[in-house]
Design an enzyme around this catalytic site. Structure first.
Site, PDB file in Angstrom:
ATOM      1  N   TYR A 297       0.684  -1.153   0.131  1.00  0.00           N
ATOM      2  CA  TYR A 297       0.074   0.166   0.135  1.00  0.00           C
ATOM      3  C   TYR A 297       0.977   1.305   0.026  1.00  0.00           C
ATOM      4  CZ  TYR A 297      -4.346   2.684   1.052  1.00  0.00           C
ATOM      5  OH  TYR A 297      -5.610   3.322   1.030  1.00  0.00           O
ATOM      6  N   TYR A 341      -5.663   5.263  -7.191  1.00  0.00           N
ATOM      7  CA  TYR A 341      -5.909   4.912  -5.759  1.00  0.00           C
ATOM      8  C   TYR A 341      -7.415   4.729  -5.480  1.00  0.00           C
ATOM      9  CZ  TYR A 341      -6.496   6.518  -0.939  1.00  0.00           C
ATOM     10  OH  TYR A 341      -6.721   6.448   0.413  1.00  0.00           O
TER      11      TYR A 341
END
Length: 386
Positions: A297, A341
Site C-alpha cells: 500500500y 488510488y
C-alpha cells in the site's frame, strides 16, 4: 497482545473473480453505479451470476451499502454482509472476512467491493473539514489545532523522524515513486501510462509538507474494484486459476490511532503492520525469501519503506536501498502512485493477475504474492498463492 499461533483460515478460500471500472478523474456517474459495474465485471470474470452470490463485504467509508449494491446488481438473498473500518486499512480485511464467511459456511460466494469518486467528489487528501463528534475525532483534536490537518501532514511527522534517525535525505523516498511509475508507464489501465519518472523529477516536485513532495503522495481517483471469493474446492471448477488465500491478517499496534499515533516510543516503524507480518508468516509458514511479488500500500512513499522493514525484507533504515536494488518486484501495476488510488483494492486484483499469469507486467513463474492494506491506521494483509 496479538495472536501468537497460526490460525486455521489459510487455504480454505480463494479469489476467483476480479473486475473494475476504468480509473479516471471524473467518472460522470454515481458511486453506486461504479460499484455495480465493478461487481458485475468481477462476476463475469469468475464465470458466475448475481444469483450465485450470498455474501457482500465493503468498507465503512463506502457510500453504497451492501444491500443497495446487491439490489442494484441483481443479487438476491444474502446470508452474510459486513463492513470493515479504518479507510484503506480495510482492503485486505474485506477478503479476510469473505474467506471467514466461506470457511465457516455462512456464505458460499462473497463479493468484496470498493467504489468512490475520490477525485470528482469527496477528496480525502483535503483532510479534516467537518466531523461528527466521536472518540476518533477527539484523538485528532490533539493534532489539528497545531496545523496537522491532512493525511500528508500526519505522515510527514513519521517520515521526518525516520530520516533523522537513519541520517537520510528526503530524496530516498523517490525510489518508491520511480519504481511505481516505471510499471505504470507500461500499464494501459494506469493514469500515468506512458509517463515514467526519474529521481531528478521526483526531487524537483514541489513540497507538500516537508519532507514529503508532491510525488511522494498518491493520486486521487474515481473508480470501482470488486473481487469474488469462494471455497477452494469450488474454485477448481471455475474458469481462471484461483488465487488461494494462504493467509490473511488484521493488525493494530499499541497506542494505535488513525494516522496520528505520535505518542508511541518510536515513530520510525509501523507496528500495526508488524502485527500483520508476524501472523501472515506464522500461518503460511513462509518468509520474505519466499515472496515473488510484493504489492504494498503506497499512499505515501515513506510508509512503503517502513513496510518492507516490518516484513523483514531488509534491515531498519535500509528500505530505500532495497527498493533501488530491484531485488523484489514491487507494485507491478504501478501502485496507487501510478495506476489508481482505489484504497488498495486494485492492488489485490493485481496480485490475482500475477498468480494467473495475465498481468501486463508479468513476473515470471509468480507463485506467491504479499499484499498489504493502508498504513498508519489499523490495517490488514494477505498472502495469495497459486
Amino acid at each position: 497482545m496479538s495472536l501468537r499461533k497460526a490460525d486455521a483460515l489459510g487455504g480454505r478460500a480463494a479469489v476467483v473473480g476480479i473486475g473494475a471500472t476504468e480509473f479516471s478523474k471524473d467518472s460522470g456517474r454515481s458511486e453506486l453505479k461504479l460499484a455495480v459495474e465493478a461487481v458485475r465485471a468481477a462476476l463475469d470474470d469468475a464465470g458466475l451470476t448475481p444469483g450465485d452470490v450470498d455474501g457482500m463485504v465493503t468498507f465503512t467509508m463506502d457510500t453504497s451499502p451492501e444491500i443497495t449494491v446487491a439490489q442494484a446488481a441483481g443479487i438476491g438473498e444474502l446470508s452474510f454482509f459486513s463492513r470493515v473500518h479504518y479507510g484503506g486499512g480495510a482492503a485486505c480485511a474485506t477478503v479476510q472476512q469473505a474467506a471467514l464467511a466461506v470457511a465457516c459456511g455462512l456464505a458460499e460466494t462473497v463479493v468484496c467491493y470498493r467504489a468512490f469518486n475520490e477525485r470528482s467528489g469527496r477528496r480525502f487528501g483535503s483532510g479534516v473539514q467537518q466531523r461528527e463528534p466521536s472518540a476518533e475525532g477527539a484523538a485528532l483534536g490533539w493534532s489539528l489545532p497545531f496545523g496537522l490537518l491532512t493525511p500528508a501532514s500526519w505522515v510527514a511527522m513519521a517520515a521526518q523522524r525516520y530520516l533523522h534517525t537513519y541520517g537520510l535525505p528526503p530524496e530516498v523516498f523517490g525510489h518508491v515513486a520511480v519504481v511505481d511509475r516505471k510499471y505504470a508507464a507500461t500499464n494501459p489501465a494506469a493514469y500515468f501510462y506512458g509517463k515514467p519518472l526519474t529521481l531528478a523529477e521526483h526531487a524537483a516536485s514541489r513540497w507538500i509538507v516537508e519532507p514529503l513532495r508532491l510525488l511522494d503522495c498518491c493520486q486521487e481517483t474515481d473508480g470501482g474494484q470488486a473481487l469474488v471469493v469462494t471455497s477452494a474446492e469450488r474454485a477448481r471448477d471455475l474458469p481462471h486459476r484461483p488465487a488461494l488465500i494462504t493467509a490473511a491478517a488484521q493488525g493494530a499496534g499499541r497506542g494505535q490511532e488513525q494516522m496520528t499515533s505520535f505518542y508511541r516510543d518510536d515513530l520510525t516503524g509501523l507496528p500495526e503492520m508488524g502485527v500483520v507480518a508476524r501472523q501472515l508468516w506464522r500461518t503460511s509458514g513462509l518468509g520474505p525469501q519466499d515472496i515473488d511479488v510484493a504489492v504494498l500500500y503506497d499512499h505515501f512513499t515513506p510508509f512503503v519503506l517502513m513496510q518492507l522493514e516490518e516484513f523483514g525484507f531488509c534491515a531498519r533504515g535500509t528500505g530505500a536501498d532495497f527498493v533501488a536494488a530491484g531485488s523484489l518486484p514491487l507494485n507491478p501495476h504501478g501502485g496507487q502512485l501510478g495506476e489508481a488510488y482505489l484504497h488498495g483494492m486494485n492492488g489485490i486484483a493485481e496480485a490475482v493477475r500475477q498468480l494467473r499469469g495475465t498481468a501486463v507486467n508479468q513476473v515470471d513463474d509468480c507463485a506467491r504474492v504479499l499484499v498489504t492494506a493502508g498504513t498508519g491506521v489499523p490495517t490488514s494483509g494477505l498472502l495469495l498463492t497459486r
